[in-house]
Design an enzyme around this catalytic site. Structure first.
Site, PDB file in Angstrom:
ATOM      1  N   THR A  12       0.817  -1.225   0.000  1.00 23.80           N
ATOM      2  CA  THR A  12       0.000   0.000   0.000  1.00 23.80           C
ATOM      3  C   THR A  12       0.839   1.258   0.000  1.00 23.80           C
ATOM      4  OG1 THR A  12      -1.825  -1.078   1.114  1.00 23.80           O
ATOM      5  CG2 THR A  12      -1.696   1.288   1.383  1.00 23.80           C
ATOM      6  N   SER A  55       2.072  -7.513  -0.741  1.00 23.85           N
ATOM      7  CA  SER A  55       2.855  -8.423   0.104  1.00 23.85           C
ATOM      8  C   SER A  55       2.332  -9.860   0.182  1.00 23.85           C
ATOM      9  CB  SER A  55       3.079  -7.837   1.488  1.00 23.85           C
ATOM     10  OG  SER A  55       1.923  -7.861   2.257  1.00 23.85           O
ATOM     11  N   THR A  88       1.653  -4.430   4.276  1.00 25.42           N
ATOM     12  CA  THR A  88       1.474  -4.755   5.699  1.00 25.42           C
ATOM     13  C   THR A  88       1.016  -6.187   5.936  1.00 25.42           C
ATOM     14  OG1 THR A  88      -0.771  -3.889   5.590  1.00 25.42           O
ATOM     15  CG2 THR A  88       0.948  -2.394   6.388  1.00 25.42           C
ATOM     16  N   ASP A  89       0.375  -6.805   4.930  1.00 34.41           N
ATOM     17  CA  ASP A  89      -0.251  -8.118   5.169  1.00 34.41           C
ATOM     18  C   ASP A  89       0.755  -9.182   5.607  1.00 34.41           C
ATOM     19  OD1 ASP A  89      -2.504  -6.830   4.352  1.00 34.41           O
ATOM     20  OD2 ASP A  89      -2.811  -7.985   2.518  1.00 34.41           O
TER      21      ASP A  89
HETATM   22  N1  ASP Z   1      -2.579  -5.761   1.204  1.00 30.55           N
HETATM   23  C1  ASP Z   1      -1.506  -4.999   0.632  1.00 30.55           C
HETATM   24  C2  ASP Z   1      -0.143  -5.601   0.877  1.00 30.55           C
HETATM   25  O1  ASP Z   1       0.049  -6.208   1.914  1.00 30.55           O
HETATM   26  C3  ASP Z   1      -1.559  -3.677   1.107  1.00 30.55           C
HETATM   27  C4  ASP Z   1      -0.783  -3.367   2.362  1.00 30.55           C
HETATM   28  O2  ASP Z   1      -1.310  -3.643   3.408  1.00 30.55           O
HETATM   29  O3  ASP Z   1       0.304  -2.840   2.240  1.00 30.55           O
HETATM   30  O4  ASP Z   1       0.714  -5.364   0.062  1.00 30.55           O
END
Ligand code: ASP
Length: 331
Positions: A12, A55, A88-89
Site C-alpha cells: 500500500t 505483500s 502490511t499483510d
Molecule cells: N494488502 C496490501 C499488501 O500487503 C496492502 C498493504 O497492506 O500494504 O501489500
C-alpha cells in the site's frame, strides 16, 4: 553524512488510486522519498527498487534476496542503516525472517502503510520519516530488525498485524514496543533479549513447511495431504496452550511416523505453550510425548519460517527441538 539504503518492495505504501478507484502499485523508492521530504536531514540515500508487488505475493526466498541486497549495500557502500518498505499483510513475516538471518548490526527497519498516498488520511509520509530517523539512529543498533509503524518501534520477532484498517496496526502483543519516535526524536526505552540468529542453508528454497489450523471438529485430513505431498515440516496452529482435537491426533502420529518434523504454536496470539499441565488426548503433554516440538510464543507464520531456516541447515530432530524449546526452559 549518514548513508541509508532505502529498498522498496511494493504494498500500500507504494500504491495510488487508479481512475477505477482501485489502488495499485505505482511508486518507486525515489517517489516515496520525495513524499517524505527529508531534505533537511543530513542523509544520503541508496535507493533500491527490489519489486513493486502486494505483500501476499512476497515469497520467503524474496526475503533472503532482500537480506543479501542489504548486506551487499553494507559491504560495497558502507551504509549506516536500512529501511525496507513493504505491504502490511505479510510484513511481520519479512521482518522476522530478516531478524533471524541478517548478518549485520546496523539498524534495519521494515515499514509500510495502511492508507495509500491518494487518501487524505495517508500514513505513508509519517512512517517513512520515522523509519529513516530510526535507521539513522545509533541508538537503534544491535536491536535486530525493527518494525517502525505509527510512531512505535517494535522488534521484528514480536511484531504482529492486529487490525485490518487502523494505522496503529502493528503491535508487540505481550511486551509492547521498545521505543517510539516522538516529534522526530528516536527514543529507545528497552532492548529485546530473546533473539535467534541462523545461517541460511543452501536448500532453503526447497523447504516446504505447511501450517495446519485447529478448530472445533478439525480432523486428520490435512496431515494425510501433507504426508502425501512429502512436506518437510508441519506447523500445527493449536488452540489454547498447545492443544488439538481428538480427530487430529491420528494425523499427528502418522506425520511423525513419516519422519516429518512437527512444531506446535497457538492461535491465541499471546503467551507461551504449556508442557505438562493437561492429561487429555490431544493435550500439550500428550503431543509432546508423541514427539511434537513446542513452538515458543511465536505465531504460526513465524514458526514456519524458523523451521524452514533450521531445516535448510540439515539439523537433526533433536537439534531442532533444542532451537525451539531452549528459551522455554530458561529460568
Ligand atoms: N494488502 C496490501 C499488501 O500487503 C496492502 C498493504 O497492506 O500494504 O501489500
Amino acid at each position: 553524512m549518514k548513508k541509508i539504503a532505502f529498498l522498496s518492495t511494493g504494498g500500500t505504501i507504494a500504491m495510488q488510486e487508479e481512475a477505477s478507484g482501485l489502488a495499485t502499485n505505482q511508486l518507486t523508492s525515489k517517489d516515496l522519498l520525495a513524499k517524505a521530504n527529508l531534505h533537511d536531514q543530513e542523509i544520503e540515500f541508496l535507493e533500491i527498487d527490489y519489486k513493486n508487488i502486494a505483500s501476499p505475493h512476497v515469497l520467503p526466498v524474496n526475503v533472503i534476496e532482500i537480506k543479501e541486497l542489504i548486506e551487499e549495500a553494507y559491504r560495497v557502500h558502507g551504509i549506516d542503516g536500512a529501511v525496507i518498505t513493504h505491504g502490511t499483510d505479510t510484513l511481520q513475516e519479512t521482518a522476522y525472517l530478516l531478524d533471524i538471518t541478517m548478518d549485520l548490526d546496523i539498524p534495519v527497519v521494515v515499514t509500510g502503510a495502511q492508507r495509500n498516498s491518494s487518501l487524505p488520511s495517508s500514513d505513508v509520509a509519517a512512517n517513512i520519516i520515522d523509519s529513516v530517523l530510526v535507521a539513522a539512529s545509533p541508538a537503534a543498533k544491535g536491536l535486530g530488525v525493527l518494525v517502525v509503524f505509527a510512531s512505535d518501534i517494535i522488534p521484528g520477532r514480536e511484531a504482529v498485524k492486529t487490525h485490518t484498517s487502523r494505522v496503529d496496526t502493528f503491535k508487540a502483543p505481550e511486551f509492547g514496543p521498545i521505543g517510539t519516535v516522538s516529534n522526530n526524536r528516536v527514543i529507545i526505552q528497552r532492548k529485546p533479549l530473546l533473539r535467534d540468529h541462523y545461517h541460511v542453508g543452501k536448500d532453503f528454497a526447497k523447504q516446504d513447511v505447511c501450517i495446519i489450523p485447529t478448530y472445533q471438529g478439525q480432523d486428520a485430513r490435512p496431515f494425510y495431504h501433507a504426508i502425501q505431498d512429502q512436506v518437510s515440516g508441519i506447523i500445527i496452529e493449536g488452540v489454547g496452550a498447545g492443544h488439538v482435537t481428538e480427530r487430529m491426533v491420528e494425523g499427528v502420529e502418522a506425520a511423525l511416523e513419516a519422519g516429518i518434523v512437527l512444531v506446535i504454536g497457538s492461535r491465541v496470539g499471546h503467551g507461551r505453550l504449556f508442557e505438562s499441565t493437561y492429561g487429555y488426548y490431544g493435550s500439550e503433554s500428550h503431543l509432546r510425548q508423541l514427539g511434537v516440538i513446542l513452538g515458543e510464543d511465536l505465531s504460526a507464520d513465524k514458526l514456519r519460517l524458523k523451521l524452514m531456516v533450521l531445516l535448510s541447515n540439515q539439523l537433526s530432530y533433536e537439534q531442532i527441538r533444542e532451537e525451539f524449546e531452549k528459551d522455554h526452559y530458561r529460568s
